[in-house]
Motif scaffolding. Structure first.
Motif, PDB file in Angstrom:
ATOM      1  N   HIS A   1       4.958  54.433  21.222  1.00 60.83           N
ATOM      2  CA  HIS A   1       3.577  54.674  21.100  1.00 60.83           C
ATOM      3  C   HIS A   1       2.827  55.636  21.801  1.00 60.83           C
ATOM      4  O   HIS A   1       2.843  55.568  23.087  1.00 60.83           O
ATOM      5  CB  HIS A   1       3.012  53.224  21.321  1.00 60.83           C
ATOM      6  CG  HIS A   1       1.599  53.073  21.061  1.00 60.83           C
ATOM      7  ND1 HIS A   1       0.892  51.977  21.370  1.00 60.83           N
ATOM      8  CD2 HIS A   1       0.670  54.194  20.426  1.00 60.83           C
ATOM      9  CE1 HIS A   1      -0.492  52.226  21.377  1.00 60.83           C
ATOM     10  NE2 HIS A   1      -0.668  53.358  20.924  1.00 60.83           N
TER      11      HIS A   1
ATOM     12  N   ARG B   1       1.763  44.778  27.908  1.00 61.17           N
ATOM     13  CA  ARG B   1       1.506  46.201  28.098  1.00 61.17           C
ATOM     14  C   ARG B   1      -0.167  46.229  28.565  1.00 61.17           C
ATOM     15  O   ARG B   1      -0.566  46.127  29.560  1.00 61.17           O
ATOM     16  CB  ARG B   1       1.630  47.393  27.068  1.00 61.17           C
ATOM     17  CG  ARG B   1       1.816  48.684  27.500  1.00 61.17           C
ATOM     18  CD  ARG B   1       0.382  49.324  27.506  1.00 61.17           C
ATOM     19  NE  ARG B   1      -0.106  49.597  26.449  1.00 61.17           N
ATOM     20  CZ  ARG B   1      -1.448  50.002  26.108  1.00 61.17           C
ATOM     21  NH1 ARG B   1      -1.988  50.216  27.287  1.00 61.17           N
ATOM     22  NH2 ARG B   1      -1.998  49.861  25.092  1.00 61.17           N
ATOM     23  N   ASP B   2      -1.160  46.317  27.554  1.00 59.91           N
ATOM     24  CA  ASP B   2      -2.485  46.111  27.666  1.00 59.91           C
ATOM     25  C   ASP B   2      -2.916  44.858  28.534  1.00 59.91           C
ATOM     26  O   ASP B   2      -3.727  44.944  29.257  1.00 59.91           O
ATOM     27  CB  ASP B   2      -3.239  46.353  26.436  1.00 59.91           C
ATOM     28  CG  ASP B   2      -4.305  47.206  26.444  1.00 59.91           C
ATOM     29  OD1 ASP B   2      -4.798  47.540  27.536  1.00 59.91           O
ATOM     30  OD2 ASP B   2      -4.876  47.790  25.644  1.00 59.91           O
TER      31      ASP B   2
ATOM     32  N   SER C   1      -0.141  58.450  22.889  1.00 63.89           N
ATOM     33  CA  SER C   1      -1.666  58.208  22.851  1.00 63.89           C
ATOM     34  C   SER C   1      -2.255  59.461  23.535  1.00 63.89           C
ATOM     35  O   SER C   1      -1.432  60.038  24.315  1.00 63.89           O
ATOM     36  CB  SER C   1      -1.914  56.875  23.566  1.00 63.89           C
ATOM     37  OG  SER C   1      -3.469  56.832  23.871  1.00 63.89           O
TER      38      SER C   1
ATOM     39  N   LEU D   1       4.835  52.366  25.597  1.00 66.50           N
ATOM     40  CA  LEU D   1       3.471  53.482  25.593  1.00 66.50           C
ATOM     41  C   LEU D   1       4.258  54.411  26.295  1.00 66.50           C
ATOM     42  O   LEU D   1       5.055  54.722  27.141  1.00 66.50           O
ATOM     43  CB  LEU D   1       2.386  52.916  26.283  1.00 66.50           C
ATOM     44  CG  LEU D   1       0.939  53.711  26.352  1.00 66.50           C
ATOM     45  CD1 LEU D   1       0.494  54.075  24.861  1.00 66.50           C
ATOM     46  CD2 LEU D   1      -0.004  53.318  27.388  1.00 66.50           C
TER      47      LEU D   1
ATOM     48  N   HIS E   1     -11.083  46.949  22.149  1.00 68.40           N
ATOM     49  CA  HIS E   1     -11.489  45.930  23.287  1.00 68.40           C
ATOM     50  C   HIS E   1     -12.853  45.395  23.154  1.00 68.40           C
ATOM     51  O   HIS E   1     -13.500  45.707  22.294  1.00 68.40           O
ATOM     52  CB  HIS E   1     -11.439  47.355  24.477  1.00 68.40           C
ATOM     53  CG  HIS E   1      -9.944  47.632  24.977  1.00 68.40           C
ATOM     54  ND1 HIS E   1      -9.732  46.919  25.866  1.00 68.40           N
ATOM     55  CD2 HIS E   1      -9.114  48.311  24.260  1.00 68.40           C
ATOM     56  CE1 HIS E   1      -8.322  47.339  26.190  1.00 68.40           C
ATOM     57  NE2 HIS E   1      -8.141  48.428  25.419  1.00 68.40           N
TER      58      HIS E   1
ATOM     59  N   ALA F   1      -8.170  53.681  18.499  1.00 75.76           N
ATOM     60  CA  ALA F   1      -8.505  53.004  19.560  1.00 75.76           C
ATOM     61  C   ALA F   1      -9.945  52.745  19.935  1.00 75.76           C
ATOM     62  O   ALA F   1     -10.492  53.879  20.229  1.00 75.76           O
ATOM     63  CB  ALA F   1      -7.843  52.916  20.952  1.00 75.76           C
TER      64      ALA F   1
ATOM     65  N   GLU G   1      -7.063  57.804  21.733  1.00 74.34           N
ATOM     66  CA  GLU G   1      -7.878  57.088  22.610  1.00 74.34           C
ATOM     67  C   GLU G   1      -9.383  57.430  22.510  1.00 74.34           C
ATOM     68  O   GLU G   1      -9.613  58.465  22.289  1.00 74.34           O
ATOM     69  CB  GLU G   1      -7.026  57.442  24.012  1.00 74.34           C
ATOM     70  CG  GLU G   1      -7.787  56.207  24.896  1.00 74.34           C
ATOM     71  CD  GLU G   1      -7.208  56.772  26.467  1.00 74.34           C
ATOM     72  OE1 GLU G   1      -6.414  57.801  26.663  1.00 74.34           O
ATOM     73  OE2 GLU G   1      -7.688  56.106  27.381  1.00 74.34           O
TER      74      GLU G   1
ATOM     75  N   ASN H   1      -3.100  55.119  15.154  1.00 76.03           N
ATOM     76  CA  ASN H   1      -3.795  53.982  16.014  1.00 76.03           C
ATOM     77  C   ASN H   1      -5.327  54.489  16.526  1.00 76.03           C
ATOM     78  O   ASN H   1      -5.212  55.550  17.053  1.00 76.03           O
ATOM     79  CB  ASN H   1      -3.136  53.333  16.993  1.00 76.03           C
ATOM     80  CG  ASN H   1      -3.724  52.473  17.874  1.00 76.03           C
ATOM     81  OD1 ASN H   1      -4.412  51.417  17.178  1.00 76.03           O
ATOM     82  ND2 ASN H   1      -3.610  52.360  19.179  1.00 76.03           N
TER      83      ASN H   1
END
Ligand code: KIV
Ligand code: ZN
Length: 513
Positions: A99, A15-16, A101, A75, A208, A171, A143, A169
């Motif tokens: 998931h 995905r990412d 977000s 997602l 990231h 992020a 996010e 999560n």
């Protein structure tokens, strides 16, 4: 040693990672990657974003029909239509998760979503409740959490956990965090959100790598209480990518003294296979310098390091090649090399020990030439110095006879130092296979190519290509590297590095016979 605890690995390579320019996977490639990730031992595979396109939706459905052990996650934005689509895509999977977000930071709230803090919480709570009606497991993510007001993030986490989110999560969407403040943030949320503290809701980190801190931040998050880490293989992902799975796993393995006994299901010995698979599926080379899996990680070039490795590999290797599924380390001879390196390379090649004067003499020659010595260069040098007497083959000519769209026919003329000649014609979409087959039969060898790459880098009118080949022959691992512009010619030369090695008499040096 601290207590053992279990860390869940959510792999988001599909995905990412697939959002990384150049790392697009075909439908078949995705299935191969899923079966690799299953073998590697990840707990959750995030396979895509079904609402993004029809083709993603279909690919995820196909994965859902095949996946066995890991949970299949997808997602979805916090929108009912995304959630319904996500649930449909994963319905065939034995274990699945949606998931969700939503962005929480003021930058995203004001410029992208144009909603207030309370609208973010309201939307997220509604989305969790709706998703729970469609899938047994739901993760809700903040996010850009690391650029969000911590008190608001705390309210967000409390609200979505109460609404039924199984995992929250956090992020670090643009790689803004550093280990110190990320650790404080995760500890703050873990200790002050009752469901996170009690363990009713799991805490996940997703970092990231924009400032090169994704692994450090993920590790800091785990130390501060996160029980799930989101990673991609080789760190592929948007911009500078995500936290690389292999770096996280090996840091946890190597530094148990620091992190404690954190258990995952990852089989680190499958990591090298993963690098080769990603390169094969995408055609993109992973940097030779990439921590843990880069192909230079077990290559030793300088004299001081070669000396240390000969004395004890732990001097310059944090973990063993076998720990990541590499067969062995290797030495290359360059202007930086020293006597231990020369001695080991020659012992491996010819099964002999040479004198200190001979080593010094060989080193002088090596140091006078820029760039690494190929296997054939070294064998030629040993012949020139009368240390061995062996036949050396060189590729004297290459001719591309015909190219009709996909079919190539290439012929090579090969010439030996003993005055023998052969010519080999290789045909097919990839002449590599056909060439190896014929060479194996002529020289009774069993060369099998494990990895091959060729690429140009630099300024067009000056740049040279770099060719790399990893192969096994008679149970020995070979790394052949060359520079030039003609991939087929470089390939033939690399194959003849191996053939030339096979020609070396193994019974000892000339003076002993
Ligand atoms: O980086 C990010 O914020 C994401 C979320 C969608 C989890 O990838
Ligand atoms: Zn991300």
């Amino acid at each position: 040693m601290k207590n053992s605890r279990r860390l869940t690995i959510l792999d988001t390579t599909l995905r990412d990672g697939a959002q990384s320019p150049g790392f697009a996977f075909s439908s078949k490639g995705k299935i191969r990657l899923v079966s690799y990730l299953e073998r590697l031992g990840v707990d959750v595979i995030e396979a895509g974003f079904p609402a993004a396109s029809q083709s993603q939706f279909r690919d995820i459905q196909a994965i859902a029909e095949r996946i066995k052990l890991p949970t299949l996650a997808v997602l979805a934005r916090s929108l009912p239509e995304d959630i319904v689509t996500a649930a449909q895509a994963i319905k065939a999977a034995p274990k699945s998760m949606i998931h969700l977000s939503i962005a929480t930071s003021p930058i995203h709230r004001d410029h992208k979503l144009r909603i207030t803090q309370s609208q973010v919480i309201e939307t997220a709570v509604e989305a969790v409740k709706f998703a729970k009606g469609h899938c047994p497991k739901v993760e809700m993510g903040a996010e850009d959490a690391t650029r969000t007001e911590p008190e608001f993030l705390l309210d967000f986490c409390s609200a979505v956990s109460q609404a039924g989110a199984d995992i929250i999560n956090i992020a670090d969407t643009v790689g803004y965090a550093n280990p110190e403040d990320f650790s404080l943030l995760i500890r703050f949320l873990h200790d002050f959100v009752p469901d996170l503290k009690s363990g009713k809701t799991a805490l996940s980190v997703h970092c990231h790598n924009d400032l090169g801190l994704a692994t450090a931040n993920t590790l800091a998050g785990i130390r501060a209480g996160a029980s799930q880490a989101e990673t991609t293989f080789a760190g592929i992902g948007e911009r500078a990518g995500n936290a690389p799975l292999e770096e996280l796993i090996m840091a946890l393995n190597v530094r148990k003294d620091l992190y404690g006994d954190i258990a995952t299901k990852i089989r680190s010995s499958a990591l090298t296979e993963g690098r080769i698979l990603i390169q094969t599926l995408t055609g993109m080379e992973i940097s030779p310098l990439k921590p843990v899996i880069g192909r230079n990680v077990f290559v030793h070039s300088s004299g001081i390091h070669q000396n240390g490795i000969v004395a004890d590999p732990s001097t310059y290797e944090l973990f063993s090649p076998g720990d990541i599924g590499e067969r062995q380390n290797r030495f290359i001879l360059t202007a930086h090399s020293g006597s231990s390196g020369v001695q080991r390379v020659i012992r491996d090649l010819c099964n002999i020990d040479i004198t200190d004067e001979q080593i010094a003499d060989i080193l002088d020659e090596i140091k006078s030439k820029p760039g690494p010595f190929s296997l054939t260069d070294i064998i030629a040098l040993l012949n020139k110095k009368h240390i061995i007497a062996s036949e050396i083959w060189t590729v004297s000519m290459k001719k591309v006879i015909r190219i009709d769209n996909r079919l190539k026919s290439v012929s090579f003329a090969l010439e030996s130092s003993h005055g023998r000649y052969i010519s080999v014609s290789a045909e097919g979409e990839s002449p590599f296979e056909s060439f190896i087959k014929q060479i194996n039969s002529i020289f009774t060898a069993d060369i099998s190519i494990k990895e091959i790459s060729f690429g140009y880098a630099g300024v067009p009118k000056e740049c040279k290509g770099h060719f790399f080949m990893k192969a096994i022959c008679r149970d020995t691992l070979y790394f052949c590297e060359r520079y030039g512009t003609d991939d087929l010619h470089l390939f033939a030369e690399a194959v003849f590095d191996i053939i030339n090695e096979l020609q070396i008499p193994k019974e000892g040096k000339l003076d002993d016979r």
